[in-house]
Design an enzyme around this catalytic site. Structure first.
Site, short mmCIF file in Angstrom:
data_model
loop_
_atom_site.label_atom_id
_atom_site.label_comp_id
_atom_site.label_asym_id
_atom_site.label_seq_id
_atom_site.Cartn_x
_atom_site.Cartn_y
_atom_site.Cartn_z
N HIS A 47 -51.81 30.69 16.96
CA HIS A 47 -51.32 29.70 16.22
C HIS A 47 -51.00 28.65 17.18
CE1 HIS A 47 -49.00 26.87 13.98
NE2 HIS A 47 -47.62 27.48 14.49
N CYS B 10 -46.57 29.18 8.85
CA CYS B 10 -47.58 29.04 10.10
C CYS B 10 -48.22 30.39 9.86
CB CYS B 10 -46.85 28.63 11.37
SG CYS B 10 -46.04 27.18 11.55
N ASN C 46 -49.35 20.82 15.40
CA ASN C 46 -49.05 21.87 14.93
C ASN C 46 -49.28 21.87 13.13
OD1 ASN C 46 -48.02 24.28 13.42
ND2 ASN C 46 -46.40 24.20 14.77
C1 LIG Z 1 -39.54 21.85 20.72
C2 LIG Z 1 -39.75 22.02 22.42
C3 LIG Z 1 -41.16 21.20 23.01
C4 LIG Z 1 -38.52 21.55 23.16
O1 LIG Z 1 -38.35 21.91 24.24
P1 LIG Z 1 -37.22 22.37 25.18
O2 LIG Z 1 -37.75 22.75 26.39
O3 LIG Z 1 -36.69 23.73 24.50
O4 LIG Z 1 -36.07 21.17 24.67
P2 LIG Z 1 -34.54 21.35 24.67
O5 LIG Z 1 -34.35 21.24 23.45
O6 LIG Z 1 -34.04 22.69 25.38
O7 LIG Z 1 -34.18 20.31 25.45
C5 LIG Z 1 -34.18 20.09 26.98
C6 LIG Z 1 -33.93 18.67 27.24
O8 LIG Z 1 -34.95 17.81 26.72
C7 LIG Z 1 -34.17 16.79 26.20
N1 LIG Z 1 -35.44 16.55 24.88
C8 LIG Z 1 -35.21 17.06 23.60
N2 LIG Z 1 -36.40 16.73 23.01
C9 LIG Z 1 -36.84 15.80 23.66
C10 LIG Z 1 -37.77 14.76 23.34
N3 LIG Z 1 -38.49 14.85 22.17
N4 LIG Z 1 -38.09 13.94 24.43
C11 LIG Z 1 -37.57 13.69 25.42
N5 LIG Z 1 -36.74 14.56 25.75
C12 LIG Z 1 -36.26 15.62 25.02
C13 LIG Z 1 -33.06 17.34 25.53
O9 LIG Z 1 -32.02 16.36 25.39
C14 LIG Z 1 -32.55 18.29 26.68
O10 LIG Z 1 -32.15 17.41 27.80
P3 LIG Z 1 -31.17 17.73 29.07
O11 LIG Z 1 -31.69 19.05 29.79
O12 LIG Z 1 -30.89 16.69 29.79
O13 LIG Z 1 -29.88 18.02 28.01
C15 LIG Z 1 -39.53 23.46 22.65
O14 LIG Z 1 -38.56 24.32 22.44
C16 LIG Z 1 -40.83 24.07 21.88
O15 LIG Z 1 -41.84 23.76 21.98
N6 LIG Z 1 -40.46 25.07 21.21
C17 LIG Z 1 -41.39 25.92 20.02
C18 LIG Z 1 -41.41 25.08 19.02
C19 LIG Z 1 -42.58 25.41 18.06
O16 LIG Z 1 -43.51 25.68 18.62
N7 LIG Z 1 -42.38 25.53 16.92
C20 LIG Z 1 -43.38 25.90 15.93
C21 LIG Z 1 -43.48 27.30 15.71
S1 LIG Z 1 -44.22 27.84 14.49
#
Ligand SMILES: CC(C)(COP(=O)(O)OP(=O)(O)OC[C@H]1O[C@@H](n2cnc3c(N)ncnc32)[C@H](O)[C@@H]1OP(=O)(O)O)[C@@H](O)C(=O)NCCC(=O)NCCS
Length: 330
Positions: free
Chosen positions: A255, A119, A286
């Protein structure tokens, strides 16, 4: 004595983009990942994303964006001395797709190579291009960020299926009477190499009994924490290196990873209210290396950024790798 005959200053002279044509709203993805439109919007700010058709190849999208950038800059393809393509989704490891793009555009045997900085690739390319123009290694450089991440995204993976997208953005970097591209601030943290990566390498895929595409896997929460906190520090270093402060900024183009990361960075940087912030992720998702030029160009087209504005670009991703610079909007 050796001599260097570069231009005293470099700038972005023109910009062009190509958005992949399929508009895919959250509702089209949620069944496969047991999610909802509401959850995705709340956690990422993404409402829909762009996916490419089979005809919209890396080369097709790059050439379309580049022709627009050349026209916008008023530069003929034969004036381009170097083509840099930032991508992680060109499926052929060699040769670089940049040479095919340089040829199709009609450059005069321009130097052409690909860079892999995920990215952060486009901002790495802009940094290289500005230094090439200022050192005399090239008169004009075409920098392209392009991805077809839909090819390497698992539609059943809850952590990535709704994030990644496809598209291309290009800029022409060339000589300028005043400085238009500040010093690049870049770096990497290979200790976190595993946070975003392809599941396995191609040799493992081929040796497997049931070969599958080595799709992207990501430890989302760890990436989120790193980007939100560490990148605000890099943003400040970039402003310092360019000799300006947040008050001098007109535009902030981070980004387009996640709207919450953008907001966390803006808060940590204490961005004044007058600074307009790129929010292209809502409708584009993204697009990795294409994300920053797509976001900047949308701001220009929407009237949120105008030629001569001072913009901070900052990009970060797999590696982990990052790069940032202050630029004057073309
Ligand atoms: C991917 C992202 C949105 C996930 O959000 P998060 O809050 O970290 O989610 P988690 O993996 O900790 O999971 C939180 C909860 O949501 C649930 N969950 C995860 N993915 C899910 C989805 N797609 N839909 C619904 N629920 C989801 C999990 O099961 C978990 O449930 P629980 O609390 O009951 O166990 C977030 O981590 C993110 O945006 N990270 C940055 C990623 C990014 O920008 N990458 C590119 C950089 S170049």
């Amino acid at each position: 004595m050796l001599t260097i005959t570069g231009a005293p200053h470099a700038a972005m002279l023109g910009i062009g983009t190509y958005r992949a044509s399929l508009v895919v709203p959250n509702d089209d993805l949620v069944d496969a990942i047991d999610s909802t439109d509401e959850w995705i919007q709340q956690r990422s700010g993404i409402k829909s994303r762009r996916f490419a058709t089979p005809e919209e190849t890396i080369q097709v999208m790059s050439v379309a964006a580049s022709r627009q950038a050349l026209e916008n800059a008023g530069i003929d393809a034969r004036q381009i001395d170097c083509v840099i393509v930032a991508t992680v989704s060109h499926m052929m490891q060699t040769p670089a797709i940049a040479t095919a793009i340089a040829f199709e555009l009609g450059t005069d045997k321009a130097a052409a190579f690909d860079i892999s900085a995920a990215c952060a690739g486009f901002c790495h390319g802009v940094g290289l291009a500005a230094d090439m123009v200022r050192s005399g290694s090239a008169g004009h450089v075409l920098v392209i960020g392009v991805e077809r991440l839909s090819d390497i995204t698992d539609g059943n993976d809850r952590g990535t299926a709704f994030i990644f997208s496809d598209g291309a953005g290009a800029v022409v970097v060339g000589p300028s009477e005043t400085e238009g591209i500040g010093p690049v601030v870049w770096g990497s943290d290979g200790e976190q190499f595993d946070l975003i990566r392809q599941k396995e390498d191609w040799r493992d895929v081929i040796e497997s009994h049931s070969p599958e595409m080595p799709n992207l896997v990501m430890q989302g929460a760890a990436v989120f924490r790193w980007a939100s906190y560490e990148m605000a520090k890099i943003a400040h270093q970039t402003l310092d290196r360019a000799g300006i402060t947040v008050d001098d900024l007109d535009v902030f183009v981070p980004h387009q990873a996640n709207m919450r990361i953008t907001d966390a960075m803006a808060r940590a940087m204490k961005l004044p209210a007058h600074v307009r912030i790129a929010r292209d992720v809502a409708e584009q998702g993204n697009a990795s290396a294409a994300s920053v030029p797509l976001a900047l160009h949308r701001m220009i087209l929407d009237g949120d950024a105008k030629s001569g504005d001072t913009a901070l670009l900052i990009a970060f991703g797999a590696g982990l790798a990052y790069a940032a610079q202050v630029v004057i909007v073309p």
